[in-house]
Scaffold this motif. Structure first.
Motif, PDB file in Angstrom:
ATOM      1  N   MET A 364      -0.208-133.553 -40.581  1.00 19.00           N
ATOM      2  CA  MET A 364       0.091-133.442 -39.156  1.00 19.00           C
ATOM      3  C   MET A 364       1.557-133.825 -38.874  1.00 19.00           C
ATOM      4  O   MET A 364       2.289-133.114 -38.181  1.00 19.00           O
ATOM      5  N   ALA A 365       1.984-134.954 -39.453  1.00 20.49           N
ATOM      6  CA  ALA A 365       3.345-135.432 -39.193  1.00 20.49           C
ATOM      7  C   ALA A 365       4.368-134.438 -39.744  1.00 20.49           C
ATOM      8  O   ALA A 365       5.321-134.073 -39.046  1.00 20.49           O
ATOM      9  N   SER A 366       4.165-133.943 -40.971  1.00 22.43           N
ATOM     10  CA  SER A 366       5.175-133.035 -41.546  1.00 22.43           C
ATOM     11  C   SER A 366       5.226-131.749 -40.736  1.00 22.43           C
ATOM     12  O   SER A 366       6.315-131.223 -40.467  1.00 22.43           O
ATOM     13  N   ARG A 367       4.045-131.255 -40.328  1.00 24.87           N
ATOM     14  CA  ARG A 367       4.040-130.007 -39.528  1.00 24.87           C
ATOM     15  C   ARG A 367       4.843-130.212 -38.232  1.00 24.87           C
ATOM     16  O   ARG A 367       5.743-129.438 -37.926  1.00 24.87           O
ATOM     17  N   ASP A 368       4.568-131.289 -37.516  1.00 25.68           N
ATOM     18  CA  ASP A 368       5.217-131.484 -36.205  1.00 25.68           C
ATOM     19  C   ASP A 368       6.696-131.847 -36.360  1.00 25.68           C
ATOM     20  O   ASP A 368       7.529-131.490 -35.523  1.00 25.68           O
ATOM     21  N   ILE A 369       7.010-132.552 -37.436  1.00 27.04           N
ATOM     22  CA  ILE A 369       8.427-132.905 -37.659  1.00 27.04           C
ATOM     23  C   ILE A 369       9.228-131.643 -37.997  1.00 27.04           C
ATOM     24  O   ILE A 369      10.350-131.459 -37.527  1.00 27.04           O
ATOM     25  N   LEU A 370       8.626-130.757 -38.775  1.00 26.89           N
ATOM     26  CA  LEU A 370       9.350-129.517 -39.115  1.00 26.89           C
ATOM     27  C   LEU A 370       9.534-128.622 -37.890  1.00 26.89           C
ATOM     28  O   LEU A 370      10.478-127.835 -37.832  1.00 26.89           O
ATOM     29  N   ILE A 371       8.657-128.760 -36.896  1.00 23.94           N
ATOM     30  CA  ILE A 371       8.879-128.025 -35.636  1.00 23.94           C
ATOM     31  C   ILE A 371      10.087-128.654 -34.920  1.00 23.94           C
ATOM     32  O   ILE A 371      10.962-127.969 -34.408  1.00 23.94           O
TER      33      ILE A 371
END
Ligand SMILES: Cc1cc2nc3c(=O)[nH]c(=O)nc-3n(C[C@H](O)[C@H](O)[C@H](O)COP(=O)(O)OP(=O)(O)OC[C@H]3O[C@@H](n4cnc5c(N)ncnc54)[C@H](O)[C@@H]3O)c2cc1C
Length: 471
Positions: A364-371
């Motif tokens: 979840m964190a990596s997905r949202d950080i990459l956004i």
């Protein structure tokens, strides 16, 4: 806010007959080191650094500052990673650096009384001289102090076996904002005679009082010690290994650390060390045992690792066979901080998570950080056995990346600080994981013990709640 010279002159004049001549540094003589902690950000140089020699000196300084409404920042070894010891404009510093005595070891009770300014390493070494050991170890051991460790409830690499700092404190001496000395250094393992006031000062980051001395618990020095570096296919395999080793080794298991592939490769390149197992695996785990049987413990450890290898949980493993190899494996883990500190634009999150939710957090964190930042790079390691990840991101967009990371922590039922504390740097996000009722209770405690708000003001939370807290 700037420090008021008249007020400071009056405080210094009042303390002149109480403190010795080395206890006050002022103006240009205040070194740059007092302006910050181990984070990159520097604070305002304090106009005065108070360096008392004993508890009575601390009490006199606090009483004078309290009467004058003068704010203080409390400083130990300044190795903190959340800005708690970073001075704010108008604050003077209270440094415990001259209070470094360590008393005689009570070998029958397995305790020692140490001054707040003694380093963790000095306590560890003194315990070792008496065939005892101190249960907490952290990379900053040579500079971090007992007072700072208590104020941050430090964790480190052996929480799995010995617990956090709180579990090592059998008694505490602390000074309240108005100069009242609270001293309970009896070191009784069992004492339910009224409130345990010492608990107010553990993990409260210097906001409720100044720790001056502590009675610390010591453990028998282990006779057997070994560690191993394991290569594994994934985080989920590392979690299985942890579960299996706990079951097979019980309290013999003393540390279980994970190093993600980017950090493993980075540490090896940065340090030039020979990798105990080759790069290229999906995950690495450093596991350690500490026990009392030189003959049996290592054999049990090797057997448990062999089962993990045969079951395919571990794809490769290097077990230490000498103290040199043991130290080299730990050096690799400690190299993680050095490697991380060598890079620019890093933002670090020291998060606590339910072990079962760790992979979801990472996804979840990596997905949202990459956004938030498509160029973000991730570096992860940590104390898996304690559900604590050091999740670091290399990015130019610190605020928005922090929002994404902490939102993921909140959604996964985690903690935005597992061991480094909130300080100045993480307080904006505290309401994301603590309820308004909890925050209001923290403020009531602070108002009761420090009504003038002179001790580390604005650390952990601001006294005035913001509308954002209630969203
Ligand atoms: C390389 C490295 C590795 C680290 N590894 C770990 C780790 O594994 N686990 C971990 O938990 N931390 C770790 N840390 C963070 C840091 O070392 C700890 O937070 C440590 O406990 C801080 O101690 P200090 O004496 O340096 O405190 P400081 O940085 O001086 O202060 C920290 C906080 O405590 C307050 N404080 C200091 N002394 C007192 C006192 N006597 N009374 C009341 N309040 C006080 C300060 O005001 C501040 O809010 C690491 C840091 C570095 C640089």
């Amino acid at each position: 806010m700037t420090a008021c010279p008249d007020r400071l002159d009056a405080i210094v004049a009042r303390l002149a007959s109480v403190l010795d001549s080395n206890a006050i540094i002022a103006g240009a003589a205040v070194g740059a080191g007092y302006c910050g902690d181990a984070t990159d950000e520097r604070g305002a140089p304090p106009a005065i650094v108070f360096r008392p020699r004993n508890t009575e000196g601390v009490a006199a300084i606090l009483s004078a500052c309290n009467d004058a409404g003068q704010a203080l920042v409390i400083q130990g070894g300044r190795t903190g990673l959340s800005g708690g010891a970073r001075p704010q404009p108008g604050e003077v510093s209270l440094s415990l650096e001259r209070m470094t005595s360590i008393g005689a070891i009570d070998t029958a009770a397995g305790t020692v009384i140490a001054d707040a300014g003694a380093t963790l390493q000095a306590v560890q070494e003194k315990a070792a001289d008496h065939e005892l050991m101190f249960g907490v170890d952290i990379g900053a051991r040579g500079t971090a102090t007992i007072g700072g460790n208590i104020a941050t409830n430090a964790g480190g690499i052996r929480v799995l076996r010995y617990g956090m700092y709180r579990a090592q404190v059998l008694g505490l001496e602390a000074v309240l904002a108005d100069g009242t000395i609270l001293s309970n250094l009896k070191g009784l393992p069992k004492d339910n005679s009224g409130y345990d006031l010492g608990q107010f000062f553990i993990g409260t980051e210097g906001t409720l009082g100044v720790v001056t001395r502590a009675c610390l618990k010591l453990h028998p020095k282990p006779r057997s010690r070994a560690n191993a570096l394991c290569a594994l296919p994934s985080l989920s395999a590392a979690i299985s290994l942890l579960k299996n080793l706990r079951k097979q080794l019980g309290p013999l298991l003393s540390a279980f650390e994970v190093i993600f592939p980017e950090v493993y490769a980075g540490v090896i390149a940065h340090s030039g060390a020979t990798p105990p197992v080759p790069s290229g695996a999906g995950m690495y785990a450093l596991v350690e045992i500490q026990g009392q049987s030189e003959t049996d413990d290592e054999a049990r450890f090797a057997a448990a690792l062999m089962v993990a290898y045969e079951n395919g949980v571990v794809s490769d493993v290097a077990v230490s066979t000498s103290m040199r190899e043991y130290a080299a494996i730990w050096a690799l883990r400690e190299g993680a901080s050095e490697f991380i500190f060598s890079m620019s634009n890093m933002i670090g999150f020291d998060v606590g998570l339910p072990i079962s939710g760790m992979q979801s957090f990472i996804d979840m964190a990596s997905r949202d950080i990459l956004i938030a930042d498509p160029d973000a790079q991730f570096y992860i390691f940590g104390h898996l056995g304690d559900g604590n990840l050091h999740y670091l991101v290399r990015t130019d967009w610190h605020e928005r990346v922090a929002d994404a990371a902490f939102a993921a922590v909140a959604r996964c039922g985690g903690a935005i600080s597992a061991e480094h504390g909130i300080g100045l740097d993480k307080k904006r996000w505290l309401p994301w994981i603590r309820t308004p009722a909890e925050l209001a209770t923290m403020r009531r405690l602070k108002a009761a013990l420090d009504p003038e708000n002179i001790l580390n003001p604005g650390r952990v939370f601001n006294m005035k709640a913001t509308a954002a807290e209630y969203v």
